[in-house]
Motif scaffolding. Structure first.
Motif, PDB file in Angstrom:
ATOM      1  N   LEU A 191     -11.896  -9.478  17.242  1.00 29.14           N
ATOM      2  CA  LEU A 191     -12.571  -8.773  18.338  1.00 29.14           C
ATOM      3  C   LEU A 191     -11.612  -7.828  19.035  1.00 29.14           C
ATOM      4  O   LEU A 191     -11.975  -6.741  19.452  1.00 29.14           O
ATOM      5  CB  LEU A 191     -13.123  -9.778  19.351  1.00 29.14           C
TER       6      LEU A 191
ATOM      7  N   SER B 247       0.961   9.123   3.311  1.00 32.51           N
ATOM      8  CA  SER B 247      -0.126   9.993   2.860  1.00 32.51           C
ATOM      9  C   SER B 247       0.360  11.434   2.932  1.00 32.51           C
ATOM     10  O   SER B 247       1.131  11.810   3.789  1.00 32.51           O
ATOM     11  CB  SER B 247      -1.352   9.800   3.745  1.00 32.51           C
TER      12      SER B 247
ATOM     13  N   SER C  63      -9.053  -6.400  17.697  1.00 31.28           N
ATOM     14  CA  SER C  63      -8.429  -5.404  16.821  1.00 31.28           C
ATOM     15  C   SER C  63      -9.401  -4.458  16.142  1.00 31.28           C
ATOM     16  O   SER C  63      -8.991  -3.416  15.654  1.00 31.28           O
ATOM     17  CB  SER C  63      -7.633  -6.101  15.723  1.00 31.28           C
ATOM     18  N   LEU C  64     -10.652  -4.817  16.085  1.00 35.92           N
ATOM     19  CA  LEU C  64     -11.594  -3.946  15.399  1.00 35.92           C
ATOM     20  C   LEU C  64     -12.376  -3.120  16.405  1.00 35.92           C
ATOM     21  O   LEU C  64     -12.517  -3.515  17.559  1.00 35.92           O
ATOM     22  CB  LEU C  64     -12.567  -4.786  14.572  1.00 35.92           C
ATOM     23  N   PRO C  65     -12.911  -1.972  15.973  1.00 39.88           N
ATOM     24  CA  PRO C  65     -13.762  -1.194  16.872  1.00 39.88           C
ATOM     25  C   PRO C  65     -15.021  -1.985  17.257  1.00 39.88           C
ATOM     26  O   PRO C  65     -15.445  -2.845  16.490  1.00 39.88           O
ATOM     27  CB  PRO C  65     -14.133   0.026  16.050  1.00 39.88           C
ATOM     28  N   PRO C  66     -15.571  -1.685  18.401  1.00 39.36           N
ATOM     29  CA  PRO C  66     -16.675  -2.499  18.910  1.00 39.36           C
ATOM     30  C   PRO C  66     -17.925  -2.481  18.031  1.00 39.36           C
ATOM     31  O   PRO C  66     -18.780  -3.359  18.170  1.00 39.36           O
ATOM     32  CB  PRO C  66     -16.971  -1.905  20.276  1.00 39.36           C
ATOM     33  N   ARG C  67     -18.023  -1.505  17.123  1.00 38.15           N
ATOM     34  CA  ARG C  67     -19.235  -1.445  16.314  1.00 38.15           C
ATOM     35  C   ARG C  67     -19.328  -2.593  15.320  1.00 38.15           C
ATOM     36  O   ARG C  67     -20.361  -2.806  14.700  1.00 38.15           O
ATOM     37  CB  ARG C  67     -19.291  -0.105  15.579  1.00 38.15           C
TER      38      ARG C  67
ATOM     39  N   THR D 106      -8.656  13.324   5.538  1.00 38.72           N
ATOM     40  CA  THR D 106      -9.444  12.334   4.805  1.00 38.72           C
ATOM     41  C   THR D 106      -9.553  11.049   5.612  1.00 38.72           C
ATOM     42  O   THR D 106      -8.654  10.691   6.374  1.00 38.72           O
ATOM     43  CB  THR D 106      -8.796  11.993   3.453  1.00 38.72           C
ATOM     44  N   VAL D 107     -10.668  10.349   5.393  1.00 37.83           N
ATOM     45  CA  VAL D 107     -10.915   9.124   6.149  1.00 37.83           C
ATOM     46  C   VAL D 107     -10.421   7.941   5.334  1.00 37.83           C
ATOM     47  O   VAL D 107     -10.682   7.855   4.145  1.00 37.83           O
ATOM     48  CB  VAL D 107     -12.422   8.977   6.433  1.00 37.83           C
ATOM     49  N   GLU D 108      -9.676   7.069   6.008  1.00 38.64           N
ATOM     50  CA  GLU D 108      -9.288   5.826   5.350  1.00 38.64           C
ATOM     51  C   GLU D 108     -10.141   4.711   5.935  1.00 38.64           C
ATOM     52  O   GLU D 108      -9.939   4.308   7.073  1.00 38.64           O
ATOM     53  CB  GLU D 108      -7.811   5.527   5.629  1.00 38.64           C
ATOM     54  N   PRO D 109     -11.119   4.234   5.178  1.00 37.93           N
ATOM     55  CA  PRO D 109     -12.010   3.222   5.751  1.00 37.93           C
ATOM     56  C   PRO D 109     -11.285   1.897   5.957  1.00 37.93           C
ATOM     57  O   PRO D 109     -10.295   1.608   5.268  1.00 37.93           O
ATOM     58  CB  PRO D 109     -13.112   3.081   4.701  1.00 37.93           C
ATOM     59  N   ILE D 110     -11.782   1.122   6.877  1.00 36.22           N
ATOM     60  CA  ILE D 110     -11.220  -0.220   7.097  1.00 36.22           C
ATOM     61  C   ILE D 110     -11.560  -1.062   5.873  1.00 36.22           C
ATOM     62  O   ILE D 110     -12.709  -1.113   5.453  1.00 36.22           O
ATOM     63  CB  ILE D 110     -11.828  -0.848   8.363  1.00 36.22           C
ATOM     64  N   ASP D 111     -10.565  -1.705   5.263  1.00 35.08           N
ATOM     65  CA  ASP D 111     -10.852  -2.460   4.050  1.00 35.08           C
ATOM     66  C   ASP D 111     -10.317  -3.886   4.136  1.00 35.08           C
ATOM     67  O   ASP D 111      -9.698  -4.280   5.126  1.00 35.08           O
ATOM     68  CB  ASP D 111     -10.312  -1.741   2.807  1.00 35.08           C
TER      69      ASP D 111
ATOM     70  N   GLU E  84      -6.740  -4.422   5.079  1.00 39.99           N
ATOM     71  CA  GLU E  84      -6.398  -4.141   6.468  1.00 39.99           C
ATOM     72  C   GLU E  84      -6.765  -5.316   7.365  1.00 39.99           C
ATOM     73  O   GLU E  84      -5.997  -5.702   8.245  1.00 39.99           O
ATOM     74  CB  GLU E  84      -7.106  -2.875   6.928  1.00 39.99           C
TER      75      GLU E  84
ATOM     76  N   ARG F 292       0.848  -1.184   0.000  1.00 43.33           N
ATOM     77  CA  ARG F 292       0.000   0.000   0.000  1.00 43.33           C
ATOM     78  C   ARG F 292       0.888   1.241   0.000  1.00 43.33           C
ATOM     79  O   ARG F 292       1.959   1.241   0.583  1.00 43.33           O
ATOM     80  CB  ARG F 292      -0.805  -0.020   1.297  1.00 43.33           C
TER      81      ARG F 292
END
Lengths: 1140, 168
Positions: free
Chosen positions: B112, B25, B114-118, B32-37, B40, B21
């Motif tokens: 669980l 930047s 590593s990712l945000p709780p949402r 700017t927002v870098e969405p989780i993809d 990642e 990648r």
């Protein structure tokens, strides 16, 4: 007698198994010392040892023998007579049978046989008897690791140094060695064992002799080790690397041709294995073995090796890299692969060894024939199937190697394959001559496959040509006659028409092909001159017309560069002439022509690249460029485009051409001339409208001026400064001669933009001067600078700083009386009265001194109420201060005191009366933070490394460790002021100033004071988060903190302050304005999780909660760090309590 | 635990060239927002591939990483940052692989942590790659059973052992 008891005690202590190893060593040393100082003879020692050596207690006996052996090891420089040696050999040799005392026997034998002849050496018969005893008594593989190693060392040494005496042992020796090596596993022992086999092969070199009959058995022992593979990671205790071991095994394999029937099949078999290292090793071994075994023995395997080589290349050769970024000048660039490199060098070795056989194999190979026969069908790169592409690449490489390796192979390949391909495409050898002039191929469709193979062939034979002296070989004749065809073919690939633009690989092939053609050596292989010129013409037409095709254009420019440097490097005069007339002159012509469509930036790029080919070309180009610059400068006011052009040209000059000239040396007179010419131009500009109205152009001129002056010698600088000064005094309204006598009047000069331009250009000359250069009318200039810096002209302040930095000080003894010393200059700067006329200044300070004049430092303190004037004065003073700081002058203390005064001035104000001291004014002053902010910036100027001036490039005097000194003198002052400051504003200003100081100080000094600094540092961090504009200094400061966390020295202070640090960092993890700040803050938290758990455990929940939010940060890098941080903090306690 | 290797002779696939990648930047896109993809998520799970000593593949006889065994590929990760949803499909090497549940559990725990709780995490076995596919899927996505599994000290230790050396 006393000595004897002492000796006995030493012996006892060594032999006693209960005493510690250090004791044993000490007593051993003591005994050795006795012998070395002749206090004890060896005989006496042996007599004393008698009962130990012969004791029936195995423990005592083995220790006793070992003692004697160790003593012998350590006295290897003391000469012994042959009788003693013989009897010692007899003793140790006998002891080998005593398996309980074998260690001593081995050490003793080793010590004896390693003796040099000058101190008494073991005789041949003794060596033989040791060997015999060794073979008879020792079961090597049943011994421990260390003993085994000793055994191998002994054998190795015997085979190396007593070859003649032990050669007669013959079968016994071979059997014994086989037995010893069998199933050895330790790497260090194996190193020795492989070497022993190698020596053994040297001992019996006869290919049909003794070893030949045992070759099978010996090789059976070696075979299992190939390929060397370590199942365990190499840890600290073994020093042997895989590669070393593999190399030793390789020399064992290659040691004798009698191994050939076993080695080659094994290697071929392993070559087909899937293990990567096995493949590489097999290729390496094959190469070495084939060179050692000789062509005759290898001949029968060549076919098999060839086919597996081909397979390997098919599998491992990657996609070629069709790009010019690296631009190697030989062949086509492939991604680096160890297997491919080894395979190709094996191929080369085979060709060298047996050229005719290999070449016939290659020429008759069915894959090669398949490719050459179907060559007509490979028109476009993209239309070739993947499988055939792989074949094409592999065969290309093979042709490259065979063309470059030897003349016969090159001839053969050209004669058969090249002509065959030409035939297939319809140019038979007979009608080549007919093609010479016509572009018949151009009308045909382009053939990628053919050109691809041509490039490999051509680059191969180009390399061959460099090495060989033969002038007229067959391949040369063929190439010579077909060069026109090739030129047309490569050229047609690049043809850009409306309906066709060449694809990437096509461009590569075309450009590369032409480049290689052009780069053949003239004296060895003459490409017709016309062809060379045609190539250059072709390239130039691309440069001029096809600028729309970025890839093609760039590739062409690179190729032209390579050709140019090649021509220069090998001084081929004829080609160089053509190059100059077709490329260099063309490019220069291009510069002055406006009608061609090529964008200007590309023109400049081409100019630079062509110039880099050699000094001569560069000078020609520089001249053209200078002409263009001045033409454009003179038209600047009437023509907008020529303004932009001038800026671009100046940029190119100062950023690219000058550094190149400096690197390659010489041409100083040219640079001086350039600077002087700019001054002429600047003078002339005065008569017309000013070119200085635009900032961009002025900046470009200043930069060019600075860089050119900076790289000149003192004499040249004197010329330039004289010219500059005369322009300054004649073309501006500044009255330089009067200015020294009168008090300075700020309002006197209303600087016109034109004057300011010339002044700035002058300042940039001053900035770049060497310390020894003489500056005319320095007093007048000082006055002028002081006045203009008060107008807010920053470069003038920088020039003033540079002047002060380079002036000679009185203490150093200025020889000439007319030279101004540093002290005098300082006196002028700080004590000259500045006059303000009342219509210029709103407020006049009526100070204690007579009338209405004040000095520079008063201005900084804001005694007049003009805020702009005050900030300009502070800014100017900061550059003056920087000049002094760099040379380590004391005056810097006073200057920094003024700055700190400004920072805390709201406290001071109450005690100082104002002129029209109304309350209103005082209030206004207190609220006005602009000037005081300037004072914080002043600390930034002082501490940071400036790009524009006062650096090594511009010959500044830099005292070592000046930052460290400044920091240590300022730190206590700041700490005290901060703790005492009562107003919010001055506290925040102080913190900001201190932040600047800290972030530019080397970390090592900060670490020493970490304890005191951490609380202040955290205050700074917190204060800086409030304003978005502070994000860079915030980041700088955070880096200082992270440095403290990771360095050992800082740890202690960090542990003490862990609580406040963590709390501070938690506030930073969601700082919205800079990603790097968040990232670094989280990294700091990770570092903190390493601290003792007792200190940080209470904060765990808090940190985890803060980090939890960062998992959803907008930036990926921050999220990554957050995951790591969370893991680190979560695992502080038992991992089971991790909550999801 | 099973003694000996479950899969004596695994099929080895070539390791795919990973696209780098563009990391740096520009300062201009500070906000700017870098969405989780997909990539990642794959990177998060990359610990499996760096760490070839996984569970009972401790024998150096099998010096292959799970990527080379194609247990997880980048394509098998589905992610929707807007809807906060992620689905990982993995392929056990053999149909009866008893390691399937433990691999799945590791994947889940790693995500669980590593990712945000949402995020809602869905772990699945690739269709047709496991004998008791339905059972495994059900077990892996049952909140209660996952929670219960993580109460089991032995299991947690094993999971932690898999996840621990992932930061190098």
């Amino acid at each position: 007698m006393a000595e004897t008891t002492q000796l006995t005690r030493h012996i006892e202590s060594y032999v006693d198994s209960s005493s510690t190893p250090s004791h044993q060593v000490a007593s051993l040393d003591a005994i050795v010392l006795l012998i070395k100082t002749n206090a004890l003879t060896l005989e006496a020692l042996v007599r004393e040892l008698d009962m130990y050596l012969t004791s029936t207690d195995t423990l005592i006996r083995s220790r006793g023998i070992l003692l004697l052996a160790e003593v012998l090891t350590r006295i290897n420089s003391i000469s012994l007579d042959s009788k003693t040696i013989h009897s010692l050999v007899g003793f140790f040799k006998e002891r080998m049978a005593d398996w309980k005392a074998v260690r001593g026997a081995l050490v003793g034998c080793l010590a004896l046989i390693r003796r040099k002849s000058v101190v008494g050496m073991v005789t041949g018969s003794d060596a033989k008897s040791i060997t015999q005893s060794f073979l008879q008594h020792l079961q090597v593989q049943s011994l421990g690791l260390y003993d085994r190693k000793l055994c191998f060392e002994l054998l190795d040494y015997l085979l190396e140094h007593h070859v003649d005496s032990i050669a007669s042992l013959e079968e016994d020796l071979i059997f014994g060695i086989c037995e010893a090596i069998d199933a050895e596993k330790d790497p260090e022992c194996l190193m020795l064992a492989f070497h022993i086999v190698e020596s053994l092969a040297r001992l019996y070199p006869d290919p049909s002799g003794l070893l030949a009959s045992f070759a099978r058995d010996v090789f059976d022992l070696l075979e299992p080790y190939f390929p060397i593979h370590f199942t365990h990671q190499t840890s600290g205790d073994t020093h042997v690397q895989r590669d070393d071991l593999s190399r030793t095994l390789m020399s064992a394999f290659a040691s004798t041709p009698v191994f050939e029937p076993f080695v080659i099949p094994l290697l071929l078999q392993k070559l087909s294995s899937s293990l990567h290292s096995a493949k590489i090793d097999s290729l390496q071994y094959l190469r070495v073995c084939s060179s050692k075994y000789g062509a005759e023995r290898i001949a029968k395997y060549t076919g098999a090796i060839w086919s597996s080589l081909k397979d390997t290349l098919y599998t491992y050769l990657g996609e070629p890299d069709f790009s010019f970024t690296l631009a190697p000048t030989d062949g086509i660039n492939f991604p680096k692969s160890e297997v491919v490199v080894e395979a190709l060098s094996l191929l080369q070795q085979l060709i060298v060894q047996n050229s005719s056989q290999l070449v016939s194999l290659i020429i008759d190979d069915e894959d090669v024939n398949f490719i050459t026969n179907s060559i007509a069908s490979y028109e476009m790169y993209d239309t070739i199937s993947v499988q055939e592409k792989k074949k094409l690449h592999a065969i290309g490489r093979i042709l490259y190697i065979s063309a470059k390796t030897s003349i016969p192979s090159c001839n053969a390949v050209f004669q058969s394959l090249f002509l065959r391909m030409m035939d297939k495409l319809g140019f038979s050898a007979s009608n080549i001559d007919g093609l010479q002039n016509g572009g018949i191929l151009a009308s045909q469709s382009v053939n990628f496959g053919f050109l691809y193979l041509c490039i490999e062939l051509l680059s191969g034979c180009r390399e061959l040509v460099i090495l060989s002296d033969e002038k007229r070989e067959t391949y040369c004749t063929i190439l010579h006659s077909s060069s026109a065809v090739l030129f047309n073919a490569f050229g047609s690939v690049l043809a850009v028409t409306a309906d066709r633009c060449p694809s990437h690989p096509d461009i590569y092939i075309g450009v590369k092909g032409l480049q290689i053609l052009a780069m053949f050596h003239l004296d060895v292989f003459p490409i017709p001159k016309s062809t060379f010129e045609n190539i250059l013409k072709k390239f130039m037409s691309i440069i001029i017309e096809d600028f729309g095709q970025t890839v093609l254009w760039n590739a062409t420019l690179k190729a032209l560069f390579h050709i140019g440097s090649f021509v220069q490097k090998f001084s081929e005069s004829e080609k160089a002439m053509s190059y100059r007339s077709f490329v260099v002159d063309k490019i220069m012509e291009m510069l002055s022509l406006d009608d061609i469509a090529l964008p200007f930036s590309l023109k400049v790029e081409a100019l630079y690249d062509i110039g880099m080919t050699g000094m001569k070309n560069m000078l020609t180009i520089l001249q053209a460029m200078e002409g263009a610059i001045f033409t454009n400068l003179s038209e600047v006011h009437s023509n907008l485009t020529s303004h932009e052009t001038a800026v671009q040209l100046l940029e190119c000059y100062s950023c690219k051409l000058l550094p190149w000239i400096l690197k390659n040396g010489g041409a100083e007179e040219f640079v001086v001339q350039f600077a002087v010419d700019i001054w002429n131009q600047a003078g002339n500009c005065m008569d017309f409208n000013s070119p200085f109205e635009d900032k961009g152009l002025l900046d470009a001129m200043m930069k060019a001026m600075k860089v050119s002056v900076g790289c000149c010698s003192v004499e040249s600088q004197n010329v330039t400064i004289q010219k500059a000064y005369s322009t300054l005094s004649s073309h501006t309204k500044f009255q330089l001669n009067d200015v020294g006598r009168l008090p300075l009047t700020s309002g006197k000069y209303d600087i016109s933009p034109r004057d300011e331009g010339i002044l700035l250009l002058f300042a940039s000359v001053i900035i770049a001067l060497r310390p020894k250069t003489h500056i005319p009318n320095i007093r007048g200039l000082l006055h002028l600078f002081i006045i203009t810096l008060l107008k807010g002209v920053v470069p003038v302040a920088q020039a003033l700083g540079s002047m002060l930095n380079k002036l000679t000080s009185k203490s150093n003894g200025a020889e000439k009386s007319d030279e101004l010393t540093l002290e005098e200059a300082l006196d002028i700067i700080f004590n000259t009265k500045i006059w303000f006329s009342s219509n210029n200044m709103l407020q006049i300070y009526n100070g204690s001194s007579n009338g209405s004049d004040i000095v520079l430092t008063d201005l900084c303190l804001g005694i007049t109420n003009d805020r702009l004037l005050q900030s300009n004065a502070i800014c100017g003073l900061s550059w003056i201060g920087k000049g002094l700081l760099l040379r380590g002058h004391e005056k810097i203390k006073d200057i920094t005191m003024i700055f700190t005064e400004c920072l805390i001035s709201d406290r001071r104000k109450t005690s100082v009366p104002l002129v029209e001291g109304s309350l209103e004014n005082t209030e206004k002053q207190k609220c006005d933070p602009l000037a005081r902010k300037c004072a914080t910036e002043a600390f930034h100027v002082l501490m940071s490394d400036a790009e524009d001036c006062l650096n090594r490039k511009f010959h500044a005097t830099v005292r070592p460790l000046y930052k460290q000194r400044f920091f240590s003198s300022m730190m206590p002052i700041f700490l005290q002021l901060i703790s005492r400051s009562d107003s919010l504003l001055s506290r925040s200003l102080l913190l900001r100033a201190f932040a600047h100081v800290m972030s530019d100080t080397p970390l090592i000094v900060i670490l020493n004071e970490a304890k005191k600094l951490i609380p202040v540092l955290l205050d700074c961090l917190f204060m800086l988060t409030e304003d978005i504009q502070d994000k860079d200094i915030l980041y700088g400061l955070l880096l200082v903190l992270s440095g403290m966390l990771t360095e050992k020295n800082g740890q202690e202070a960090v542990i003490e302050n862990a609580h406040i640090i963590i709390n501070g960092l938690i506030k930073l993890v969601d700082y919205p304005h800079k990603t790097l700040v968040r990232e670094t803050a989280i990294q700091c938290l990770v570092a903190l999780s390493e601290l003792p758990h007792v200190r940080i455990y209470p904060l765990r929940t808090q940190v985890l909660q803060a980090i939890f939010k960062c998992l959803d940060d907008t930036k990926r890098s921050v999220r990554n760090e957050a995951v790591k941080c969370r893991q680190a903090w979560a695992s502080i306690a038992s991992s089971r309590s991790l909550r999801f | 635990m099973v003694s000996g290797l479950i899969n004596e002779n695994p099929v080895i696939y070539e390791r795919k060239q990973r696209q780098q990648r563009s990391t740096q930047s520009l300062p201009a896109d500070e906000y700017t927002v870098e969405p989780i993809d997909q990539q990642e998520i794959f990177d998060i799970l990359f610990f499996f591939f760096l760490n070839s000593i996984f569970l009972d593949i401790k024998d150096p006889e099998h010096p292959y990483s799970l990527e080379e065994l194609k247990v997880i590929t980048e394509e098998a990760v589905e992610v929707d940052d807007q809807k906060s949803y992620v689905r990982v499909t993995f392929t056990p090497t053999v149909e009866h692989c008893s390691m399937a549940t433990i691999i799945g559990l590791c994947l889940r725990v790693k995500l669980l942590r590593s990712l945000p709780p949402r995020y809602k995490v869905d772990i699945r076995v690739a269709p047709g790659s496991h004998a008791t596919e339905a059972a495994v899927n059900k077990q892996l996505n049952d909140k209660e059973r996952v929670a219960a599994a993580l109460e089991n000290p032995n299991l947690v230790d094993m999971v932690d052992e898999c996840l621990a050396p992932s930061f190098d």
